[in-house]
Scaffold this motif. Sequence first.
Motif, PDB file in Angstrom:
ATOM      1  N   LEU A   1      10.194  29.463 134.781  1.00  0.00           N
ATOM      2  CA  LEU A   1       8.979  30.210 135.033  1.00  0.00           C
ATOM      3  C   LEU A   1       7.843  29.227 135.278  1.00  0.00           C
ATOM      4  O   LEU A   1       7.668  28.259 134.533  1.00  0.00           O
ATOM      5  N   HIS A   2       7.076  29.472 136.321  1.00  0.00           N
ATOM      6  CA  HIS A   2       6.022  28.547 136.694  1.00  0.00           C
ATOM      7  C   HIS A   2       4.723  29.300 136.942  1.00  0.00           C
ATOM      8  O   HIS A   2       4.701  30.507 137.152  1.00  0.00           O
ATOM      9  N   GLY A   3       3.637  28.552 136.929  1.00  0.00           N
ATOM     10  CA  GLY A   3       2.345  29.087 137.319  1.00  0.00           C
ATOM     11  C   GLY A   3       1.894  30.260 136.476  1.00  0.00           C
ATOM     12  O   GLY A   3       2.047  30.291 135.253  1.00  0.00           O
ATOM     13  N   ALA A   4       1.364  31.277 137.182  1.00  0.00           N
ATOM     14  CA  ALA A   4       0.808  32.438 136.488  1.00  0.00           C
ATOM     15  C   ALA A   4       1.869  33.198 135.722  1.00  0.00           C
ATOM     16  O   ALA A   4       1.592  33.788 134.672  1.00  0.00           O
ATOM     17  N   THR A   5       3.118  33.193 136.248  1.00  0.00           N
ATOM     18  CA  THR A   5       4.191  33.916 135.564  1.00  0.00           C
ATOM     19  C   THR A   5       4.446  33.314 134.194  1.00  0.00           C
ATOM     20  O   THR A   5       4.514  34.013 133.183  1.00  0.00           O
ATOM     21  N   GLY A   6       4.592  32.003 134.148  1.00  0.00           N
ATOM     22  CA  GLY A   6       4.811  31.347 132.867  1.00  0.00           C
ATOM     23  C   GLY A   6       3.612  31.460 131.954  1.00  0.00           C
ATOM     24  O   GLY A   6       3.756  31.579 130.732  1.00  0.00           O
ATOM     25  N   ALA A   7       2.410  31.426 132.533  1.00  0.00           N
ATOM     26  CA  ALA A   7       1.201  31.525 131.721  1.00  0.00           C
ATOM     27  C   ALA A   7       1.120  32.865 131.012  1.00  0.00           C
ATOM     28  O   ALA A   7       0.648  32.959 129.871  1.00  0.00           O
ATOM     29  N   GLY A   8       1.593  33.921 131.685  1.00  0.00           N
ATOM     30  CA  GLY A   8       1.563  35.226 131.049  1.00  0.00           C
ATOM     31  C   GLY A   8       2.410  35.274 129.802  1.00  0.00           C
ATOM     32  O   GLY A   8       2.036  35.882 128.789  1.00  0.00           O
ATOM     33  N   LEU A   9       3.571  34.619 129.833  1.00  0.00           N
ATOM     34  CA  LEU A   9       4.441  34.590 128.665  1.00  0.00           C
ATOM     35  C   LEU A   9       3.824  33.744 127.559  1.00  0.00           C
ATOM     36  O   LEU A   9       3.876  34.106 126.379  1.00  0.00           O
ATOM     37  N   LEU A  10       3.225  32.599 127.926  1.00  0.00           N
ATOM     38  CA  LEU A  10       2.560  31.765 126.926  1.00  0.00           C
ATOM     39  C   LEU A  10       1.407  32.517 126.272  1.00  0.00           C
ATOM     40  O   LEU A  10       1.097  32.302 125.089  1.00  0.00           O
ATOM     41  N   GLY A  11       0.799  33.414 127.047  1.00  0.00           N
ATOM     42  CA  GLY A  11      -0.283  34.196 126.487  1.00  0.00           C
ATOM     43  C   GLY A  11       0.158  35.084 125.344  1.00  0.00           C
ATOM     44  O   GLY A  11      -0.632  35.374 124.431  1.00  0.00           O
ATOM     45  N   ARG A  12       1.406  35.535 125.386  1.00  0.00           N
ATOM     46  CA  ARG A  12       1.930  36.345 124.282  1.00  0.00           C
ATOM     47  C   ARG A  12       1.920  35.548 122.971  1.00  0.00           C
ATOM     48  O   ARG A  12       1.604  36.084 121.904  1.00  0.00           O
ATOM     49  N   PHE A  13       2.301  34.289 123.069  1.00  0.00           N
ATOM     50  CA  PHE A  13       2.292  33.455 121.869  1.00  0.00           C
ATOM     51  C   PHE A  13       0.859  33.165 121.426  1.00  0.00           C
ATOM     52  O   PHE A  13       0.553  33.142 120.228  1.00  0.00           O
ATOM     53  N   ALA A  14      -0.003  32.960 122.399  1.00  0.00           N
ATOM     54  CA  ALA A  14      -1.383  32.601 122.071  1.00  0.00           C
ATOM     55  C   ALA A  14      -2.130  33.740 121.380  1.00  0.00           C
ATOM     56  O   ALA A  14      -2.885  33.503 120.427  1.00  0.00           O
ATOM     57  N   ASP A  15      -1.928  34.980 121.847  1.00  0.00           N
ATOM     58  CA  ASP A  15      -2.668  36.100 121.239  1.00  0.00           C
ATOM     59  C   ASP A  15      -1.908  36.784 120.116  1.00  0.00           C
ATOM     60  O   ASP A  15      -2.356  37.797 119.577  1.00  0.00           O
ATOM     61  N   GLY A  16      -0.722  36.248 119.766  1.00  0.00           N
ATOM     62  CA  GLY A  16       0.029  36.787 118.634  1.00  0.00           C
ATOM     63  C   GLY A  16       0.789  38.059 118.915  1.00  0.00           C
ATOM     64  O   GLY A  16       1.232  38.731 117.967  1.00  0.00           O
ATOM     65  N   SER A  17       0.954  38.416 120.195  1.00  0.00           N
ATOM     66  CA  SER A  17       1.635  39.673 120.531  1.00  0.00           C
ATOM     67  C   SER A  17       3.116  39.482 120.847  1.00  0.00           C
ATOM     68  O   SER A  17       3.778  40.437 121.247  1.00  0.00           O
ATOM     69  N   MET A  18       3.638  38.260 120.672  1.00  0.00           N
ATOM     70  CA  MET A  18       5.040  38.026 121.016  1.00  0.00           C
ATOM     71  C   MET A  18       5.974  38.837 120.121  1.00  0.00           C
ATOM     72  O   MET A  18       6.981  39.367 120.588  1.00  0.00           O
ATOM     73  N   ASP A  19       5.663  38.924 118.833  1.00  0.00           N
ATOM     74  CA  ASP A  19       6.507  39.719 117.937  1.00  0.00           C
ATOM     75  C   ASP A  19       6.496  41.191 118.329  1.00  0.00           C
ATOM     76  O   ASP A  19       7.529  41.874 118.277  1.00  0.00           O
ATOM     77  N   ALA A  20       5.315  41.680 118.727  1.00  0.00           N
ATOM     78  CA  ALA A  20       5.225  43.081 119.158  1.00  0.00           C
ATOM     79  C   ALA A  20       6.053  43.303 120.417  1.00  0.00           C
ATOM     80  O   ALA A  20       6.726  44.332 120.563  1.00  0.00           O
ATOM     81  N   PHE A  21       6.016  42.333 121.337  1.00  0.00           N
ATOM     82  CA  PHE A  21       6.828  42.440 122.541  1.00  0.00           C
ATOM     83  C   PHE A  21       8.311  42.449 122.192  1.00  0.00           C
ATOM     84  O   PHE A  21       9.091  43.239 122.739  1.00  0.00           O
ATOM     85  N   ALA A  22       8.733  41.563 121.269  1.00  0.00           N
ATOM     86  CA  ALA A  22      10.144  41.502 120.874  1.00  0.00           C
ATOM     87  C   ALA A  22      10.583  42.815 120.233  1.00  0.00           C
ATOM     88  O   ALA A  22      11.689  43.302 120.493  1.00  0.00           O
ATOM     89  N   ASP A  23       9.720  43.400 119.399  1.00  0.00           N
ATOM     90  CA  ASP A  23      10.057  44.682 118.774  1.00  0.00           C
ATOM     91  C   ASP A  23      10.193  45.777 119.828  1.00  0.00           C
ATOM     92  O   ASP A  23      11.092  46.628 119.756  1.00  0.00           O
ATOM     93  N   THR A  24       9.308  45.769 120.809  1.00  0.00           N
ATOM     94  CA  THR A  24       9.368  46.770 121.875  1.00  0.00           C
ATOM     95  C   THR A  24      10.609  46.583 122.725  1.00  0.00           C
ATOM     96  O   THR A  24      11.276  47.554 123.105  1.00  0.00           O
ATOM     97  N   LEU A  25      10.939  45.329 123.021  1.00  0.00           N
ATOM     98  CA  LEU A  25      12.141  45.039 123.796  1.00  0.00           C
ATOM     99  C   LEU A  25      13.385  45.548 123.078  1.00  0.00           C
ATOM    100  O   LEU A  25      14.296  46.123 123.691  1.00  0.00           O
ATOM    101  N   THR A  26      13.416  45.375 121.760  1.00  0.00           N
ATOM    102  CA  THR A  26      14.541  45.885 120.970  1.00  0.00           C
ATOM    103  C   THR A  26      14.584  47.403 120.993  1.00  0.00           C
ATOM    104  O   THR A  26      15.658  48.007 121.117  1.00  0.00           O
ATOM    105  N   ALA A  27      13.412  48.027 120.915  1.00  0.00           N
ATOM    106  CA  ALA A  27      13.356  49.494 120.865  1.00  0.00           C
ATOM    107  C   ALA A  27      13.878  50.122 122.143  1.00  0.00           C
ATOM    108  O   ALA A  27      14.456  51.220 122.110  1.00  0.00           O
ATOM    109  N   VAL A  28      13.699  49.456 123.295  1.00  0.00           N
ATOM    110  CA  VAL A  28      14.171  50.014 124.571  1.00  0.00           C
ATOM    111  C   VAL A  28      15.519  49.416 124.962  1.00  0.00           C
ATOM    112  O   VAL A  28      15.966  49.575 126.106  1.00  0.00           O
ATOM    113  N   HIS A  29      16.166  48.715 124.020  1.00  0.00           N
ATOM    114  CA  HIS A  29      17.518  48.182 124.232  1.00  0.00           C
ATOM    115  C   HIS A  29      17.588  47.250 125.447  1.00  0.00           C
ATOM    116  O   HIS A  29      18.529  47.315 126.231  1.00  0.00           O
ATOM    117  N   ASN A  30      16.568  46.407 125.605  1.00  0.00           N
ATOM    118  CA  ASN A  30      16.535  45.389 126.665  1.00  0.00           C
ATOM    119  C   ASN A  30      16.449  45.993 128.065  1.00  0.00           C
ATOM    120  O   ASN A  30      16.934  45.393 129.030  1.00  0.00           O
TER     121      ASN A  30
END
Length: 518
Positions: free
Chosen positions: A29-58
Amino acid sequence: MPTAALPTTRPPARFGGFGEDAPLDVPALHGATGAGLLGRFADGSMDAFADTLTAVHNCARPVRLAGSSTTVDARTGEVLSTFRSADAPLGVLYRPCGNRRAHVCPACSRTYARDTFALISAGVAGGKTVPEQVADNPLLFATFTAPSFGLVHGHRGGRPCRPRRRDDRTRCPHGRPQWCTAVHEPGDASSGAPFCAECYDTASAVVWQWHAPELWRRTTIALRRAVAVHLGVTESGLGEHASIQYAKVAEYQDRGLVHFHALIRLDGPADAGIGAPAPAALDGPMLAALVRETAPGVTVLAEPVDDEDSPRVLAWGAQLDVRVVTPGHRSDDPTAALTPGQVAGYLAKYATKDVSGLHGEGQHRPHIVAFRAACTDLAERAARHHGEDHDYQRMSKWVHMLGFRGHFGTKSRRYSVTLGALRRARARWQAMAAESRRTGEPIDTRDLERRLLAVDAEETTVVVGSWTFLGTGWRDAAEEALALAAAARAREYDQWRAERRDGHDAGTGTNGATTSTR
């Protein structure tokens, strides 16, 4: 159809896909695409994303909703619980897309494949409220193909495509050779392409595809008539003695035409329920003989689209393959050429594919493009000459399916349980689990399957909600890539579990894609 191969070594006792030393296979992942994922870690929403991903079975393309719902006791009117999308981990409710096509959503297509396997398997060996005695009835696995509309290149199992002696090599009226000495491997982009695009009758191929569902319907009628004659009863009275049940799926061949894989089962009287003992006067080999005798004589008369067109008599192709799975008594020999589990998994695998699954980027191959153009041309000609009165005008809505307007998976009413019943059972189980968590009472598992699948089950709760559709998909390509990688790892785990349990190669698409659960 190849049989499932036995692995040379037993799968490891521990799944190798867990742990920090087994990262997900995510594209760079490069550029803006990769930055969006890094933003999840920066704003603390990565765990929420992981929980949502699990809830919709990937799910790769989840549906996003905003709103709220209230669960009410249907007997007392008591409000049991409330839910708001604002309280969800990401502030929006994500739900699986439910798409059955593997190229659109691998995760949801596997759910569909598992449901299809359960449906088909129940009609083969019982289960899901279908009695086990169904396994004692004659069962066939049949493949119905389209006729030839011209010479096409094809994969011949390592042999040359269409070799001819030098003194027997001819050319078509357009000067193109009618032989091919090349060996087309699986996935070859030229496989399925006509030897000569001008000689190939693309219009008739599309018309055949359009009428294929009707051809199948008439085949089932003709088979019932043949069975009635064999048993010495009238067609109208056949239901008092026997019934024909089936489950079938459609699969696109490289040439762009569908063929049907079908399980055909002979039951006893229709009123006796699913899987009633079949009449002793008709066993599996004789039923297979009736199919082979009946199918070639089934035809459909296709009317012309305009004055420049001609009527066509449509029929099945010469390649009709009919095999006996169960001759009329239980057969569980794992060394047999066909087993009930194999055919159930085989049909479930193809239920998740469509025209996009053609080898070699089928969307852009010249003969596939020609199919689409023929669909559009027939629809436009029908509109010019007949308006809305001609059936072919509707073909414009099925260009993406190359003119095939049927369902990819169908079954007779009394073959087994329905997909709707399986989905309803999942919803009931989720409601039971939620109620158990709310009250602290354990779930009564006695006769659980029957209660989950009961048609007339009394629903004790009512969900009242108000929801607004916000869109589909994840926030960016990085999140979708993670969903796809997680779905691939989940598939690997399912296959590992199947190998550990059954000792068979789940990679064949039989066990790994069907017997696992979420």
